[in-house]
Design an enzyme around this catalytic site. Structure first.
Site, mmCIF file in Angstrom:
data_model
loop_
_atom_site.group_PDB
_atom_site.id
_atom_site.type_symbol
_atom_site.label_atom_id
_atom_site.label_comp_id
_atom_site.label_asym_id
_atom_site.label_seq_id
_atom_site.Cartn_x
_atom_site.Cartn_y
_atom_site.Cartn_z
ATOM 1 C CG HIS A 1 -2.071 -0.989 1.057
ATOM 2 N ND1 HIS A 1 -3.379 -0.614 1.053
ATOM 3 C CD2 HIS A 1 -2.065 -2.328 0.849
ATOM 4 C CE1 HIS A 1 -4.153 -1.680 0.881
ATOM 5 N NE2 HIS A 1 -3.375 -2.723 0.753
ATOM 6 C CB CYS B 1 -10.463 9.038 -0.721
ATOM 7 S SG CYS B 1 -10.822 10.674 -1.364
#
Lengths: 323, 323
Positions: free
Chosen positions: B233, B264
Site C-alpha cells: 500500500h 481516497c
C-alpha cells in the site's frame, strides 16, 4: 535537531558505504523553496517563504535552495529574491553547516547573488538541444559558454557551484536521452569547476534501469557517484524507486522538495519533485542518517499546504499529519 | 492485447530470471475490484463493476480479483458479489488465461463461491494477533483453524487457493512485525495447501530493508520467492520502491490496484494500493513483460475515476490521461 555537535555531513567528510552497499548517510538537497515554488501557480508572500526556509532549517535540513536570481519576467513566483535572501541569509549562524544555494542563470544573476552574500550557487543546463533552445533560448554549446564565466567568477570568489543538468532521462520533444549525450554535457560542467552535478529527470519518465545505465556511463567516463546528485520528479510515481536505485549505485546526495511541492496534485500534470518526507521515511526505515526531524518537516509541509490552499501531494505528509 | 498466442504466463511455466537479477516477466495480480473498491467509501453500481473487470481483462490483465464473498454486513461495498460474479465469469472464454479469484472468509463463503463456479479463491489471514482479533475476531491460531477446511475443500474441488497475509511489516497496534512471526504464519498457510502467499504491507509503513529481511527469512525457512507475491500500500509513498526490492529478491508476482484504488487521495489517510499504472510504467521501462496495454489500463482508471467522482490517485494515470 538544531542543538547538536557537527555531524560528518557538516564537516564535509566523505560518506561511508555500508555493508549492504547503501550509503550510511544521505545529504538531502532541499529544493522546495526554489524548484518547488517556481513550478506552483500560487505565489506566496515573502514572509511565508522566509518562514518556510527557517522551518526547513529547524527541521534539520542542511542544504536548502532558497531562491533563484533569474529574471522576474521568466519566473514571477521568485521575483522577490532580492527581498527574500537577506531575510534568511543569517540562518547559518543559527544552524551550523546550513547552506543556502541560489540559482543563477547568467553573470547578471551571479552579480545579484554575490552582492547579497550568497555562498553557494547553482547553474542550470540542459542535456538536450530542444530543451536548451526552449528553456535557455540557445544551443547546449552556447549555454555552456554562458555558464563558463559564471562558474569561473563564482569559484574565484570562494562560492561553490552546483551544476543542474535537466532532461537526463527523457525529453518531451526528443524522447529517451542517450546516456553518452548526458555524460558529455555533464563532464563539461564539471570541467568548468562545478563541484557537484545534479542529474534531473525533469519530466519524470525515467525508470530504474535508466538510472543504472546513466550512472554506469558517468562512471565509465571517470565521473564517480561522489560527484553526482539525483533529482527526480514524481510525475509517473517513479521518483523513490529511482532514488533507491541511485543510492545502490553509490550516490549519496538526493534532491527533493518538502511536501512534494512543484506540481499541483489536482492539475492536469502532477509534476512535483520527489517529496522530502517520502524520501526521509524510506531512509529512516533503511537506517540511513539524514539529520532530518520527519515530524517537524511534515508539520512544516502541512503548514505550507495551508498557504497554498490545497493538501500536500506527499503521501507521507498526508499519512503523518492528516492534511 | 486480447488476441494473442498463449504466453508463458498463461501456460504456467516458471518465470526466467534475467542477467540483471530481475524477472523477465511479472504477473500482476490486479486487486482493484476487490481490495480497491472494498476500501473506497463510494459504492458503485454492479454494472460499472462488471464493466470495470471486463475492461481490465481487455487491457491485458490476466489475474483480476473480482469480489469478496464476505458477509455484506462487514463489506457493504461488495455486497453484490452474487450478482456481479455471474456477469464476469464468462470472460475467461474471451480472454484465454484469465483468472478471476474471489476472496472467501470461511466455509460459508466458499460454498457461495463454489456454487457460482469460482475457479480461484483467496483466504485472508493476519500475521499479528491484534489485527487477527480486530479483523477476524479470533486469534491467529483460531483463524488458521477456520481456513484449514476452506483450503482443503477448495483444493479437493480443483480450486486454487491464494493465501493473503496482512500486517507483514508493521501493525498499527504492535509496531514493526518480526519476520519470523510472519514466516511462521505464512508457512502454515502454505502447508494447508495455499499455492501462493501474498505478503501484505497493510498500513504501508514498510521500507526496502524490511522487504529484503522478510524475503530472506522466508528463503531461510525453505520458502522461495516463486511461492510469494508482494502486496504494498502506498500510504507513505513506499510501494514502488518496495516492489522493486522484492523483484530484485526474485519475486515475480505483484499485487496492485488499477488507478491506485483503495484510498481516497483527499481523505485523511490515503491508504491506496500500489497503482497498477505506476507499476506497469516501471516494468515497461525495465523491459519486463506484463502483457498489459498501459494506455488502455489508464483510460479504464480515468473512466472509473469519473464514476468515483474524483481523480485517480495514480500519478501515472494523471500524467497519461490528464484526469
Amino acid at each position: 535537531m538544531t542543538d547538536h555537535e557537527p555531524t560528518v555531513l557538516e564537516l564535509g567528510l566523505p560518506d561511508p558505504v555500508r555493508a549492504d552497499g547503501l550509503p550510511a548517510r544521505v545529504r538531502i538537497h532541499e529544493v522546495g523553496p526554489r524548484d518547488g515554488l517556481q513550478n506552483e501557480s500560487t505565489a506566496l508572500p515573502v514572509d511565508v517563504k522566509a518562514e518556510f526556509i527557517a522551518r526547513l532549517a529547524a527541521a534539520g535540513l542542511r542544504t536548502v535552495e532558497a531562491t533563484s536570481f533569474v529574471h522576474p519576467k521568466w519566473v514571477p513566483q521568485l521575483a522577490d529574491a532580492e527581498e527574500l535572501f537577506p531575510r534568511v541569509s543569517g540562518l547559518p549562524a543559527e544552524y551550523p553547516g546550513l547552506r543556502l544555494p541560489v540559482l543563477v542563470p547568467n553573470e547578471r544573476g551571479l552579480d545579484r547573488a554575490l552582492t547579497l552574500g550568497a555562498k553557494d550557487i547553482a547553474v542550470f543546463a540542459s542535456a538536450t538541444e530542444t530543451f536548451a533552445q526552449r528553456n535557455l533560448n540557445r544551443s547546449v554549446a552556447q549555454s555552456l559558454e554562458m555558464f563558463a564565466p559564471v562558474v569561473e567568477r563564482a569559484t574565484a570568489a570562494g562560492v561553490a557551484v552546483r551544476g543542474y543538468l535537466s532532461m537526463c532521462f527523457g525529453d518531451p520533444w526528443e524522447g529517451p536521452v542517450a546516456p553518452d549525450q548526458v555524460v558529455a554535457v555533464g563532464r563539461e560542467l564539471l570541467a568548468f569547476g562545478c563541484t557537484e552535478l545534479s542529474l534531473g529527470d525533469t519530466i519524470g519518465t525515467g525508470t530504474p534501469g535508466q538510472v543504472e545505465a546513466l550512472l554506469a556511463a558517468f562512471s565509465a567516463a571517470g565521473v564517480g557517484p561522489e560527484r553526482l546528485a539525483v533529482h527526480f520528479h514524481d510525475t509517473y510515481g517513479q521518483a523513490l524507486a529511482n532514488t533507491l536505485t541511485a543510492l545502490r549505485c553509490g550516490v549519496s546526495v538526493v534532491d527533493s522538495s518538502a511536501g512534494g511541492l512543484g506540481g499541483c496534485p489536482y492539475a492536469k500534470s502532477a509534476t512535483g519533485n520527489l517529496a522530502t518526507e517520502d524520501l526521509v521515511w524510506m531512509l529512516n526505515g533503511l537506517g540511513i542518517e539524514t539529520g532530518v526531524d520527519l515530524a517537524a518537516l511534515a508539520s512544516t509541509s502541512a503548514w505550507l499546504a495551508g498557504h497554498m490552499g490545497r493538501p500536500s501531494p506527499s503521501r507521507a505528509v498526508r499519512a503523518l499529519t492528516g492534511a
